[in-house]
Design a protein around this motif. Sequence first.
Motif, short mmCIF file in Angstrom:
data_model
loop_
_atom_site.label_atom_id
_atom_site.label_comp_id
_atom_site.label_asym_id
_atom_site.label_seq_id
_atom_site.Cartn_x
_atom_site.Cartn_y
_atom_site.Cartn_z
N ALA A 1 -28.93 66.93 9.85
CA ALA A 1 -27.79 67.70 9.36
C ALA A 1 -26.53 66.92 9.67
O ALA A 1 -26.40 66.33 10.75
N ARG B 1 -20.98 69.67 4.38
CA ARG B 1 -22.21 69.75 5.16
C ARG B 1 -23.35 69.22 4.31
O ARG B 1 -23.42 69.52 3.12
N VAL C 1 -27.74 68.42 4.62
CA VAL C 1 -28.99 68.53 5.40
C VAL C 1 -30.10 67.84 4.63
O VAL C 1 -30.06 67.71 3.41
N LEU D 1 -29.82 75.03 4.58
CA LEU D 1 -28.40 75.16 4.92
C LEU D 1 -27.95 76.56 4.50
O LEU D 1 -28.12 76.94 3.34
N ALA E 1 -28.13 69.53 0.05
CA ALA E 1 -29.44 69.61 0.70
C ALA E 1 -30.45 68.77 -0.07
O ALA E 1 -30.51 68.84 -1.29
N ILE F 1 -30.32 75.91 -0.06
CA ILE F 1 -28.97 76.31 0.31
C ILE F 1 -28.80 77.77 -0.06
O ILE F 1 -29.10 78.18 -1.18
#
Length: 173
Positions: free
Chosen positions: A36, A44, A46, A51, A64, A69
């Motif tokens: 992450a 952000r 991951v 997430l 992601a 997500i």
Amino acid sequence: MRSMFAPTLALVSLLALPALADDTDKKEPEPKVRCAIHSKNGSRAVQGSDLIVKAGEKIKDAVAIDGNITIRKGAVVEDVVVIQGKVTIEEGAEVKGDVIALGGDLVLKGKARVDGDVVALGGSLRMDEDASVGGKQSSLSINLNGKDLARSFVDKALENSDCRLSFGDDEKE
């Protein structure tokens, strides 16, 4: 509205780069990679995990790879990109830009709102009646000999690497 597609695609490409590396030594498969990243600009990312953007949070980009997500009610996100995962935007959540799901589903529940475009390639786009999209809505899933074409493409790209993606075909929602 300024499109954030290029920076988001660059971030996704950077995260996916190790998966495309060729390793000539054939070793035993390693455990699934999970990482992450929280950037200074509020994005952000991951890999190998989910997430969740919680109520009240405001983040720039959510990315992601091989994970899902979920954007909860009251959360605000600029752009969302998922590769081999599912995007769920709950009622009362808001995406200011675009949402892209490659090899997974995109679900907008209740009064979820996306100001930009929504794209589901290799998965389905499901929207509740009250959900709203300000831009274009695109969904494409092609099966060839019973196998999804987008998944076949990813499998082919990774066939000479130690990296494997699980598609969750046997998992229940």
